[in-house]
Scaffold this motif. Structure first.
Motif, PDB file in Angstrom:
ATOM      1  N   ASN A  33     148.977  71.703 -13.743  1.00  0.00           N
ATOM      2  CA  ASN A  33     149.650  71.404 -15.174  1.00  0.00           C
ATOM      3  C   ASN A  33     149.534  69.706 -15.263  1.00  0.00           C
ATOM      4  O   ASN A  33     150.385  69.244 -14.599  1.00  0.00           O
ATOM      5  N   ILE A  34     148.434  69.832 -16.162  1.00  0.00           N
ATOM      6  CA  ILE A  34     147.951  68.411 -16.559  1.00  0.00           C
ATOM      7  C   ILE A  34     148.234  68.305 -18.063  1.00  0.00           C
ATOM      8  O   ILE A  34     147.547  69.018 -19.118  1.00  0.00           O
ATOM      9  N   LYS A  35     147.850  66.932 -18.123  1.00  0.00           N
ATOM     10  CA  LYS A  35     147.799  66.102 -19.755  1.00  0.00           C
ATOM     11  C   LYS A  35     146.633  65.880 -19.789  1.00  0.00           C
ATOM     12  O   LYS A  35     145.831  65.001 -19.145  1.00  0.00           O
ATOM     13  N   VAL A  36     145.766  66.845 -21.115  1.00  0.00           N
ATOM     14  CA  VAL A  36     144.268  66.693 -21.554  1.00  0.00           C
ATOM     15  C   VAL A  36     144.359  65.312 -22.525  1.00  0.00           C
ATOM     16  O   VAL A  36     145.096  66.438 -23.734  1.00  0.00           O
ATOM     17  N   GLY A  37     143.866  64.202 -22.681  1.00  0.00           N
ATOM     18  CA  GLY A  37     143.783  63.641 -23.711  1.00  0.00           C
ATOM     19  C   GLY A  37     142.021  63.999 -24.328  1.00  0.00           C
ATOM     20  O   GLY A  37     141.102  64.227 -23.568  1.00  0.00           O
ATOM     21  N   ILE A  44     150.733  69.502 -29.310  1.00  0.00           N
ATOM     22  CA  ILE A  44     149.688  67.980 -29.196  1.00  0.00           C
ATOM     23  C   ILE A  44     151.286  67.642 -29.024  1.00  0.00           C
ATOM     24  O   ILE A  44     152.561  67.727 -29.136  1.00  0.00           O
ATOM     25  N   TYR A  45     150.969  67.517 -27.512  1.00  0.00           N
ATOM     26  CA  TYR A  45     152.435  66.832 -26.229  1.00  0.00           C
ATOM     27  C   TYR A  45     152.648  64.851 -27.214  1.00  0.00           C
ATOM     28  O   TYR A  45     153.435  64.562 -27.043  1.00  0.00           O
ATOM     29  N   TRP A  75     144.406  58.454 -28.473  1.00  0.00           N
ATOM     30  CA  TRP A  75     144.835  59.370 -27.181  1.00  0.00           C
ATOM     31  C   TRP A  75     145.611  60.891 -28.236  1.00  0.00           C
ATOM     32  O   TRP A  75     146.702  60.317 -28.206  1.00  0.00           O
ATOM     33  N   TYR A  76     144.986  61.896 -28.190  1.00  0.00           N
ATOM     34  CA  TYR A  76     145.515  63.005 -28.729  1.00  0.00           C
ATOM     35  C   TYR A  76     145.769  63.597 -27.344  1.00  0.00           C
ATOM     36  O   TYR A  76     145.113  63.978 -26.588  1.00  0.00           O
ATOM     37  N   VAL A  77     146.727  63.993 -26.862  1.00  0.00           N
ATOM     38  CA  VAL A  77     147.458  64.658 -25.813  1.00  0.00           C
ATOM     39  C   VAL A  77     148.264  66.337 -25.804  1.00  0.00           C
ATOM     40  O   VAL A  77     148.498  66.322 -26.367  1.00  0.00           O
ATOM     41  N   TRP A  78     147.737  67.204 -25.112  1.00  0.00           N
ATOM     42  CA  TRP A  78     148.326  67.883 -24.748  1.00  0.00           C
ATOM     43  C   TRP A  78     148.012  68.685 -23.699  1.00  0.00           C
ATOM     44  O   TRP A  78     148.210  67.718 -22.632  1.00  0.00           O
ATOM     45  N   GLU A  79     149.443  69.835 -22.977  1.00  0.00           N
ATOM     46  CA  GLU A  79     150.152  70.143 -21.866  1.00  0.00           C
ATOM     47  C   GLU A  79     149.322  71.220 -21.298  1.00  0.00           C
ATOM     48  O   GLU A  79     149.629  71.884 -22.296  1.00  0.00           O
TER      49      GLU A  79
END
Length: 288
Positions: free
Chosen positions: A42-46, A84-85, A95-99
């Motif tokens: 489970n990671i943050k994707v930017g 959106i995280y 960055w736009y970041v999602w988990e």
């Protein structure tokens, strides 16, 4: 923690669909990731807004394209839109970041949609800048993941009577065209920050109402969904050459270069001229 996990996840392939309009563009990116480890990650994707790496293309001058942001951004995994995280702010400028959860040994498809105000973009070459309708797709960030990216297909549709004769493109591979559609593909890449895809077209539109475009984002996303269903393999393509968009007009690079060479070579030259006249005067004095 996430940095180490990125190198366990391979972006196996990507399909990118772009529709260029006068003043803006619509983008749909479909990314296929494989978790190569035996563990669930489970990671943050930017998703970046502007260049992440310094780009020195075509010359020793710094080449960049800057846009003011991505709009109506949404990310989807397994038909579910993710919250959106993080969004760009003072601490997280780019960055736009999602988990995102990546099951072990499985393929996860991540789809992103967004709008870009190409009318407010700026293209730089060294100290020169130019304001044109400009779009950039950041191929460079594929190197963040476990390499290589095995395959990438990119499709651009020219809308609003935009002609391929009036555009400029920078790209590390050949471009092929079929009427109002441009296509290029890449294989075995992402081992290093690759050159980005840059296209310029038209001039800056005064009093452009981009807010109206964002208010109709759903209709534009529906349109690009339809475009992505095109049977691209059945189109008849022709290899097409384009001028370099980084050839930006202006006097900035000339003036900086002139000052640089004057500093490097001008001072020694003045010293030599001074010595010449001193020696000449000494010789005349000796003859007397």
């Amino acid at each position: 923690e996430d940095a180490a996990a990125y190198k366990k996840i391979q972006m196996q392939s990507e399909e990118i669909f772009i529709q260029l309009h006068n003043g803006f563009s619509v983008v749909k990116g479909v990314y296929h990731f494989k978790n190569t480890s035996k563990d669930s990650l489970n990671i943050k994707v930017g998703y970046p807004v502007n260049n992440v790496f310094n780009t020195l293309n075509n010359s020793v001058k710094l080449n960049e394209v800057n846009v003011d942001g991505l709009y109506k951004v949404k990310g989807i995994v397994n038909n579910n839109e993710l919250p959106i995280y993080k969004t760009p702010n003072q601490k997280n400028e780019n960055w736009y970041v999602w988990e995102v959860a990546f099951p072990p040994r499985k393929i996860t498809t991540f789809t992103v949609y967004f709008l870009v105000n190409t009318n407010s973009a700026k293209i730089l070459q060294g100290y020169n800048s130019e304001f044109k309708n400009t779009f950039i797709y950041l191929i460079e960030t594929g190197s963040i993941w476990k390499s290589p990216i095995e395959k990438g297909n990119f499709y651009v549709e020219l809308k609003d009577k935009i002609s391929s004769k009036n555009i400029k493109i920078a790209l590390p591979v050949s471009v092929f065209s079929a009427e109002n559609i441009l296509h290029f593909s890449m294989e075995d890449y992402g081992k290093k920050p690759d050159e980005n895809f840059v296209i310029t077209y038209g001039n800056k539109i005064e009093n452009f109402d981009f807010e109206e475009i964002t208010n109709n984002s759903n209709s534009y996303f529906n349109a690009i969904d339809e475009f992505s269903k095109t049977e691209f393999e059945n189109l008849s393509y022709t290899k097409t050459e384009f001028e370099n968009p980084y050839e930006v007009s202006g006097t900035g690079n000339f003036l900086i270069g002139f000052v640089y060479y004057l500093f490097i070579y001008g001072t020694p030259l003045l010293i030599l001229i001074f010595l010449f006249f001193i020696i000449k005067k000494i010789i005349r004095s000796t003859k007397k």
